[in-house]
Design an enzyme around this catalytic site. Structure first.
Site, mmCIF file in Angstrom:
data_model
loop_
_atom_site.group_PDB
_atom_site.id
_atom_site.type_symbol
_atom_site.label_atom_id
_atom_site.label_comp_id
_atom_site.label_asym_id
_atom_site.label_seq_id
_atom_site.Cartn_x
_atom_site.Cartn_y
_atom_site.Cartn_z
ATOM 1 N N HIS A 85 0.765 -1.146 0.136
ATOM 2 C CA HIS A 85 0.197 -0.148 0.016
ATOM 3 C C HIS A 85 0.838 1.352 0.104
ATOM 4 O O HIS A 85 1.708 1.320 0.728
ATOM 5 C CB HIS A 85 -0.785 0.049 1.219
ATOM 6 C CG HIS A 85 -1.726 1.235 1.454
ATOM 7 N ND1 HIS A 85 -2.863 1.508 0.531
ATOM 8 C CD2 HIS A 85 -1.684 2.212 2.269
ATOM 9 C CE1 HIS A 85 -3.270 2.643 0.754
ATOM 10 N NE2 HIS A 85 -2.561 3.022 1.944
ATOM 11 N N GLY B 14 2.226 5.541 4.259
ATOM 12 C CA GLY B 14 1.570 6.351 5.347
ATOM 13 C C GLY B 14 0.046 5.709 5.449
ATOM 14 O O GLY B 14 -0.311 4.949 4.672
ATOM 15 N N SER C 284 -3.917 5.413 5.598
ATOM 16 C CA SER C 284 -4.983 5.832 4.804
ATOM 17 C C SER C 284 -5.660 7.229 5.154
ATOM 18 O O SER C 284 -5.711 7.371 6.352
ATOM 19 C CB SER C 284 -6.310 4.647 4.656
ATOM 20 O OG SER C 284 -7.309 5.140 3.822
ATOM 21 N N GLY C 285 -5.668 8.029 4.133
ATOM 22 C CA GLY C 285 -6.078 9.166 4.215
ATOM 23 C C GLY C 285 -5.091 10.301 5.074
ATOM 24 O O GLY C 285 -5.590 11.442 5.361
ATOM 25 N N GLY D 178 -2.898 11.602 3.156
ATOM 26 C CA GLY D 178 -2.657 12.813 2.333
ATOM 27 C C GLY D 178 -1.484 12.320 1.331
ATOM 28 O O GLY D 178 -0.918 13.014 0.352
ATOM 29 N N LYS D 179 -1.413 10.869 0.883
ATOM 30 C CA LYS D 179 -0.204 10.522 0.071
ATOM 31 C C LYS D 179 -0.789 10.926 -1.525
ATOM 32 O O LYS D 179 -0.150 11.528 -2.292
ATOM 33 C CB LYS D 179 -0.288 8.997 0.208
ATOM 34 C CG LYS D 179 0.031 8.670 1.422
ATOM 35 C CD LYS D 179 0.519 7.040 1.307
ATOM 36 C CE LYS D 179 -0.853 6.239 1.313
ATOM 37 N NZ LYS D 179 -1.904 6.642 2.296
ATOM 38 N N SER D 180 -2.167 10.830 -1.746
ATOM 39 C CA SER D 180 -2.232 10.905 -3.094
ATOM 40 C C SER D 180 -2.363 12.456 -3.397
ATOM 41 O O SER D 180 -2.137 12.879 -4.489
ATOM 42 C CB SER D 180 -3.705 10.122 -3.369
ATOM 43 O OG SER D 180 -3.732 9.097 -3.096
ATOM 44 N N ASP E 100 -1.983 4.169 -4.285
ATOM 45 C CA ASP E 100 -2.630 3.177 -3.577
ATOM 46 C C ASP E 100 -2.055 1.785 -3.319
ATOM 47 O O ASP E 100 -1.812 1.298 -2.362
ATOM 48 C CB ASP E 100 -4.271 3.108 -4.051
ATOM 49 C CG ASP E 100 -5.005 2.325 -3.121
ATOM 50 O OD1 ASP E 100 -4.926 2.710 -1.860
ATOM 51 O OD2 ASP E 100 -5.735 1.408 -3.242
ATOM 52 N N GLU F 190 -6.852 8.243 -6.594
ATOM 53 C CA GLU F 190 -7.833 8.436 -5.980
ATOM 54 C C GLU F 190 -7.651 9.591 -5.229
ATOM 55 O O GLU F 190 -6.858 9.568 -4.295
ATOM 56 C CB GLU F 190 -8.286 7.233 -5.215
ATOM 57 C CG GLU F 190 -9.609 7.646 -4.224
ATOM 58 C CD GLU F 190 -9.878 6.676 -3.208
ATOM 59 O OE1 GLU F 190 -11.002 6.710 -2.568
ATOM 60 O OE2 GLU F 190 -9.049 5.732 -3.130
ATOM 61 N N ARG G 48 16.858 15.051 13.412
ATOM 62 C CA ARG G 48 16.971 16.823 12.883
ATOM 63 C C ARG G 48 18.084 16.795 12.135
ATOM 64 O O ARG G 48 17.962 18.177 11.406
ATOM 65 C CB ARG G 48 17.205 17.521 14.307
ATOM 66 C CG ARG G 48 16.022 17.180 15.309
ATOM 67 C CD ARG G 48 14.621 17.685 14.669
ATOM 68 N NE ARG G 48 15.003 19.240 14.647
ATOM 69 C CZ ARG G 48 14.590 20.159 15.808
ATOM 70 N NH1 ARG G 48 14.201 19.485 17.091
ATOM 71 N NH2 ARG G 48 14.657 21.264 15.650
#
Length: 306
Positions: free
Chosen positions: A139, A154, A156-157, A159-161, A178, A203, A243
């Site tokens: 994924h 990361g 789901s949701g 902000g990858k797409s 996806d 998506e 850092r």
């Protein structure tokens, strides 16, 4: 890993013409190596690599012509009686009548190419390497950013797409969203691509499915890309964040370690720009230059001098 391939697919991929196929339209392949059966044509069948595709070139065909018809038939009959996947002939060389007679007798596919034997061997091995490569699905997304194959992971949701879409708008190339199919082509090479059914698709929550190649043109997409860097998006504050950029963090895919950078996701943060910098910084590190290492070394020099 053994794979069953269609003879027609092999012929199409390498641009081969079919001399004989018969009832066997598939072949079982477990190695990308080819065998040139010069020793077998001379009568030596010990350690015969019967599991490999057999390749006849100028040397093998010329040697066959020097044999008397009876000996030639005996050698070819013994050769084709083994469970070989198929036979390739280079340089568009015309095989002797006994050759095709034995191929038909044992129902062994025979294919031909106009390429030199060396080029045909190289082209076939590359095709088989890709076909037989171990593969996993993960994924995430995959982008080509300044030539760096960036595997974006990361929850789901997170902000990858949306970040990938912003990178496309900034001129970078989209590979997959996806789901990424990852192929291990060698001990240090991973290549990622999108499953065929969702190729070029992305998506975007609230919009649905978009076709990147239609909206932004074919120049904005690429079929596959070597994976050289992983970017993991983590929402909120990330503890123990690196850092200086000197930590040796990585993920392991199919036994290969891939450097990984964890980026905190916060409102108002432009992740696309940060990823561009990450790609450029990664390229600098690959040639031995890095700001974090330079700063750490300077601090160490100051401490030693004090």
């Amino acid at each position: 890993m053994k794979r069953v391939i269609k003879i027609a697919d092999l012929a199409q991929a390498i641009n081969l013409s079919t001399i004989y196929v018969g009832k066997r339209d598939t072949a079982e392949i477990d190695s990308s190596d080819l065998n040139r059966p010069g020793l077998q044509m001379s009568g030596f069948f010990e350690y015969f690599a019967v599991n490999r595709i057999q390749l006849f070139g100028m040397v093998e065909m010329t040697y066959l012509q020097t044999l008397d018809p009876q000996t030639r038939l005996e050698r070819l009959d013994r050769f084709f009686s083994h469970p070989i996947p198929c036979v390739l002939i280079g340089r568009n060389l015309t095989p002797p009548d006994e050759f095709l007679e034995c191929a038909r007798k044992y129902d062994v596919p025979v294919l031909m190419s106009g390429l030199t034997t060396t080029k045909l061997s190289h082209k076939t091995s590359i095709y088989l390497d890709e076909l037989l490569a171990p593969v996993i699905s993960r994924h995430g997304g995959l982008m080509d950013v300044y030539g760096v194959g960036m595997f974006i992971t990361g929850d789901s949701g997170v902000g990858k797409s949306e970040t990938a879409l912003e990178l496309v708008k900034r001129g970078h190339r989209f590979v997959a969203d996806d789901v990424v199919e990852i192929h291990k082509l060698s001990d240090d090479t991973l290549v990622g691509q999108s499953p065929d059914i969702i190729r070029h698709m992305m998506e975007i929550r609230g919009l649905g499915i978009i076709d990147v190649s239609v909206l932004y043109g074919m120049g904005s997409v690429v079929r596959e890309k070597s994976i050289t860097l992983s970017i993991h998006l983590e929402p909120g504050d990330v503890r123990d964040i690196d850092r200086l950029g000197t930590a040796d963090n990585h993920i392991t895919l199919l036994g290969i370690k891939v450097p990984q950078i964890t980026l905190p996701v916060r409102p108002g943060r432009n992740l696309a720009i940060v990823m561009e910098v990450a790609a450029m910084n990664f390229r600098l590190k690959s040639i031995g230059q890095g700001g974090g290492e330079w700063l750490a070394q300077n601090i160490m020099d100051v401490v030693q001098q004090s």
